[in-house]
Design an enzyme around this catalytic site. Structure first.
Site, PDB file in Angstrom:
ATOM      1  N   ASP A 305      -3.167   4.599 -10.158  1.00 27.39           N
ATOM      2  CA  ASP A 305      -2.670   3.362  -9.545  1.00 27.39           C
ATOM      3  C   ASP A 305      -1.312   2.965 -10.088  1.00 27.39           C
ATOM      4  OD1 ASP A 305      -2.946   1.301  -7.811  1.00 27.39           O
ATOM      5  OD2 ASP A 305      -3.947   0.007  -9.250  1.00 27.39           O
ATOM      6  N   HIS A 606      -4.146  -7.832  -7.705  1.00 21.60           N
ATOM      7  CA  HIS A 606      -4.616  -6.574  -7.117  1.00 21.60           C
ATOM      8  C   HIS A 606      -3.498  -5.547  -7.058  1.00 21.60           C
ATOM      9  CE1 HIS A 606      -2.749  -6.344  -3.059  1.00 21.60           C
ATOM     10  NE2 HIS A 606      -2.755  -7.667  -3.083  1.00 21.60           N
ATOM     11  N   CYS A 607      -3.896  -4.300  -7.054  1.00 21.73           N
ATOM     12  CA  CYS A 607      -2.981  -3.187  -6.784  1.00 21.73           C
ATOM     13  C   CYS A 607      -3.602  -2.427  -5.624  1.00 21.73           C
ATOM     14  CB  CYS A 607      -2.762  -2.342  -8.036  1.00 21.73           C
ATOM     15  SG  CYS A 607      -4.241  -2.055  -9.020  1.00 21.73           S
ATOM     16  N   SER A 608      -3.939  -1.168  -5.815  1.00 21.21           N
ATOM     17  CA  SER A 608      -4.642  -0.436  -4.767  1.00 21.21           C
ATOM     18  C   SER A 608      -6.139  -0.415  -5.064  1.00 21.21           C
ATOM     19  CB  SER A 608      -4.100   0.987  -4.639  1.00 21.21           C
ATOM     20  OG  SER A 608      -4.716   1.662  -3.566  1.00 21.21           O
TER      21      SER A 608
END
Length: 687
Positions: A305, A606-608
Site C-alpha cells: 500500500d 484510508h489508503c487502498s
C-alpha cells in the site's frame, strides 16, 4: 526537428522508441486537446521519454508530476523581463555553466550565499531555475547526458539556508522535470547543515543515495574537470552569467518552449484525480484497467500500500502561492478557537448523546495512554542511541517480530458470505471486536457491515477509523458511516489509480459545484485548495431522508512515492499538521453543540487496503503526540496497539523504519535536538 532515430542505439531500439513516442503523444495530446491546450510537439515529447529511457508509464508519470508541479508552484506564463524575476535572474544565484562534465552532462549551480529567504519568494526563485533549465534542455546533449547539480554553500550562512526551497528544487529535478539528474554535489556544507542532511539522506533510495555527495572544494575535481569548474570553486572557468542570460533571452522567442507554457491557462491538466486517472487509464499496457473497479480490486491479496511519485525529497508545501494558507505553527496545534461561531440554519449539528462506537464488543478498548502500554518508552537521547545500535537491519528484524505475532481477534463478520464482496481485498479483513457497525437496514443483519475499524489515538478512544478505499458498491455504506459516526474529516493517503491499477473508487465529486448521490446521501463539492503535496476539498453532505446537512472536509495526500515510503518526512509531517488544524477548525465550528471528546469525532483514514499508509499515518500522529506530552518515544508498542485494533497495520518493514526516521526528523525540525549522529545506521543493513 529532432529525428527519433538520433536518440536510439540501433534499428530495433529505433522501432520500439518510435512506437512508444507515438503512443505517448497520442495519450498526452488527447488529454491536452480535451482541455483546450495546444498539442505537444515531438521535440518536447522526446524530453520526457529520454528522461525515463523510453518507458511509457514512467514518462507519463513524469509528465503528470511536471504538469502538476508547474501549475501548483506558479511556474507558467511568467515574463523574465519583468520584476521581480528580472532581478532574480541577474543575481546569478542560479546559473548553467558553459562547460560540461566528462560525461557530457550539463552543470547547473545554485549559490546559496546569494539567496535571501526573507526577500525572495519560492515562486520567483523556482521561476528563475526552470527558465534557465528549459533553455539548457533544448540541447540534445543535455537530454542525452543529463544534469549535474552543484549546491554551492561556500560562504553561506544559516540566514541563507531555506530548507523548503532546497527540497523543492531537488524534488523538481528528481521527480518532476524532464531531465536526468546524474549527480548532486553539496559543496562546503557548514556544520549546521550536516545534522539535517544525515536525516534526509536516510530517506533517499540507495540508487540516488550513491549520487549525492557532500564534499569540499578540492574534492570537486574528482567529479568535474577543472576546466569546467568556476574559479571560485577551484576551477579554471570564468563564469559570465550575464552572457548566459543574454543567450537565454535571445533563444527563447525562437523556440516553441512547451515546458514553459505546458499547463493550460484555463485549467490545470493534471491537478485532480480525474485527470490523473484519465491519463493513466489511457495507457495501453498489459495491466491497464480492463475490468470494473469492484471486480479489479476484489483480488486475492492486497497490494503493497505504498505508491506514487518517485521524487527524492518530494515537493514541499507551496510558499507564497495563492492556493495555500500561511505557514503552520506546530507549537500551536493544540490551541482551540474559543469563540463559538454562529450556526448556519441549514447545518444540523451531531447528536452527541449517541455512543459513537455502537459495537458493544469494543467496550473493553482503552484509549492509548501511558497506563495502557508496558513501558513509557525512551527519551530522545536513548532513542538516538537505540537507532545507532539497531540500524535499519535491526529495525527490520524488530518489525518482522511484530508481524509474526498471530492476530489477537476474530474476523467472523468479514468472512460471512454476504459481506465478502464488500471487502476490497480478501486477505484484509477487520476485527470483530473493534469493527465499525452501521445501523441495520430492513432488518438485514448483514447490512451493518463495512470494512472499517476504530483505532485509538493518544489518550483518545476511537480517535480514528481505519478503513479500506471504498468500492463503488460500498459508496453508500461509506457515506452512511460518515453520517452515523459524525465524521468531520476524511484523510486519504492514496490516489484512485496508481501504476495502471485502481486503488480506490471515486467516492466524492471532483469538480467544484458538482454533486453526486449515493443511497440517501448527496455530496456536493464546494471548494478545492491545491497544495504541493495534498489537496483539501470542502464538501457538503445532505441526508436526503431527513433533509439535514453537515460539512465534511476531504484531505488527500499525494506525495507518497511508488514502491516505498516518502523520501523525507517533511511533506507527511506538514500534512499531518494540516489535518490537526482542519479537525480543530471543524470542532470549533460545531461550538457548544459538540459535547464529546475535545478533539472531536473520529477522523477517517484510508489508503487502498487501509493498513499500510493508513497505519503509518496514525502511528506518526500518536508518536508525535506522546513525544510532545511526555518527551518519551515508544514506536513499537504504539504499532502493536494499533495492530490490535486494525489487523496488519504497518504493512511493510520500510514503513516501520520510516516511522522511526520521521519522528527523528520531527524532533530535529522542532529544535528538540541540536545535533544527531547515527553513523552506521545504513551500514548495518548489509551486515
Amino acid at each position: 526537428m529532432i529525428e527519433i532515430s538520433e536518440n536510439t542505439s540501433n534499428s530495433d531500439d529505433s522501432v520500439k522508441h518510435q512506437q512508444v513516442t507515438k503512443e505517448f503523444l497520442r495519450i498526452v495530446n488527447d488529454l491536452r486537446i480535451k482541455h483546450d491546450a495546444s498539442p505537444m510537439s515531438l521535440n518536447t515529447a522526446l524530453k520526457f521519454l529520454m528522461a525515463r529511457k523510453f518507458d511509457l508509464n514512467r514518462a507519463l508519470a513524469l509528465y503528470d508530476a511536471h504538469e502538476s508541479t508547474r501549475f501548483r508552484e506558479g511556474l507558467t506564463n511568467f515574463d523574465p523581463e519583468k520584476e521581480p524575476l528580472k532581478s532574480e535572474l541577474e543575481s546569478g544565484k542560479f546559473t548553467v555553466l558553459p562547460k560540461r562534465d566528462a560525461n557530457g552532462a550539463a552543470i547547473a549551480m545554485f549559490t546559496a550565499c546569494k539567496h535571501l529567504p526573507n526577500v525572495t519568494s519560492h515562486q520567483i526563485t523556482l521561476q528563475g531555475v526552470v527558465y534557465q533549465l528549459d533553455i539548457a534542455l533544448e540541447e540534445i546533449e543535455t537530454q542525452r547526458n543529463g544534469i549535474v547539480f552543484i549546491y554551492n554553500m561556500f560562504n553561506s550562512r544559516y540566514a541563507n539556508f531555506d530548507y523548503e526551497l532546497s527540497q523543492k528544487i531537488l524534488g523538481l529535478l528528481k521527480g518532476a522535470y524532464p531531465a536526468r539528474l546524474k549527480k548532486v554535489l553539496i559543496v562546503t556544507a557548514p556544520l549546521w547543515f550536516k545534522a539535517p542532511f544525515r536525516i534526509l539522506r536516510l530517506f533517499v533510495r540507495e540508487k540516488l543515495r550513491d549520487r549525492v555527495f557532500m564534499i569540499n572544494i578540492p574534492q570537486l575535481s574528482d567529479h568535474i574537470p577543472l576546466p569546467s569548474l568556476p574559479i571560485e570553486l577551484g576551477g579554471q572557468l570564468a563564469v559570465d552569467h550575464l552572457a548566459w542570460l543574454n543567450h537565454c533571452h535571445a533563444i527563447r522567442p525562437k523556440i516553441i518552449n512547451e515546458l514553459y507554457d505546458l499547463a493550460s491557462q484555463n485549467y490545470p491538466l493534471c491537478s485532480t484525480n480525474a485527470l490523473h486517472n484519465g491519463l493513466i487509464q489511457s495507457v495501453n499496457c498489459t495491466n491497464t484497467l480492463s475490468k470494473s473497479d469492484s471486480n479489479e480490486l476484489n483480488s486475492n491479496t492486497s497490494e503493497d500500500d505504498d505508491k506514487l511519485r518517485s521524487s527524492w525529497l518530494g515537493d514541499s508545501p507551496t510558499k507564497d502561492s495563492h492556493h495555500n494558507s500561511n505557514k503552520d505553527d506546530v507549537n500551536n496545534r493544540r490551541e482551540r478557537n474559543s469563540v463559538n461561531k454562529p450556526k448556519p440554519e441549514n447545518i444540523v449539528m451531531p447528536n452527541n448523546n449517541q455512543n459513537i462506537n455502537n459495537d458493544d464488543d469494543n467496550s473493553d478498548s482503552k484509549a492509548y495512554d501511558d497506563s495502557s502500554v508496558k513501558s513509557k518508552g525512551m527519551t530522545l537521547e536513548e532513542f538516538i542511541q537505540y537507532l545507532k545500535v539497531k540500524g535499519r537491519k535491526g529495525l527490520t528484524e524488530e518489525y518482522n517480530e511484530i508481524k509474526m505475532k498471530i492476530p489477537d481477534g476474530t474476523f467472523d463478520n468479514s468472512r460471512l458470505r454476504p459481506n465478502q464482496g464488500k471487502n476490497r481485498y480478501t486477505d484484509v479483513l477487520c476485527y470483530d471486536h473493534s469493527r465499525v457497525r452501521l445501523s441495520t437496514i430492513d432488518d438485514d443483519v448483514n447490512s451493518d457491515y463495512i470494512n472499517a475499524n476504530f483505532v485509538d489515538g493518544y489518550k483518545q478512544k476511537n480517535a480514528f477509523i481505519s478503513t479500506q478505499g471504498p468500492l463503488p458498491k460500498t459508496f453508500p455504506d461509506f457515506w452512511r458511516m460518515i453520517w452515523e459516526q459524525q465524521v468531520l474529516l476524511i484523510v486519504m493517503t492514496t490516489r484512485t489509480v496508481e501504476r495502471c491499477k485502481a486503488k480506490c473508487g471515486q467516492y466524492w465529486p471532483l469538480e467544484v459545484n458538482s454533486s453526486v448521490e449515493y443511497g440517501p446521501y448527496r455530496i456536493t463539492n464546494n471548494d478545492v485548495q491545491y497544495f504541493t503535496d495534498f489537496n483539501i476539498t470542502r464538501l457538503t453532505l445532505v441526508n436526503l431522508e431527513s433533509n439535514q446537512t453537515r460539512k465534511v472536509t476531504h484531505m488527500q495526500f499525494l506525495s507518497w512515492p511508488d514502491y516505498g515510503v516518502p523520501h523525507s518526512a517533511y511533506a507527511m509531517l506538514h500534512f499531518r499538521n494540516k489535518v490537526k488544524e482542519e479537525q480543530a477548525k471543524g470542532v470549533s465550528e460545531l461550538g457548544e453543540s459538540w459535547t464529546g471528546h475535545p478533539l472531536g469525532p473520529p477522523i477517517i483514514v484510508h489508503c487502498s487496503a487501509g493498513i499500510g499508509r493508513t497505519g503509518t499515518f496514525i502511528t506518526l500522529d500518536v508518536s508525535i503526540n506522546k513525544l510532545e506530552d511526555t518527551g518519551m518515544i515508544n514506536i513499537r508498542e504504539i504499532v502493536e496497539r494499533i495492530r490490535s485494533q486494525r489487523a496488519h497495520s504497518i504493512q511493510m518493514p520500510d514503513q516501520y523504519v520510516f516511522c522511526y526516521l520521521a519522528l527523528l526528523e520531527y524532533a530535529l525540525s522542532r529544535g528538540l535536538l541540536e545535533n544527531v549522529d547515527i553513523a552506521g545506521f545504513e551500514e548495518s543493513e548489509s551486515d
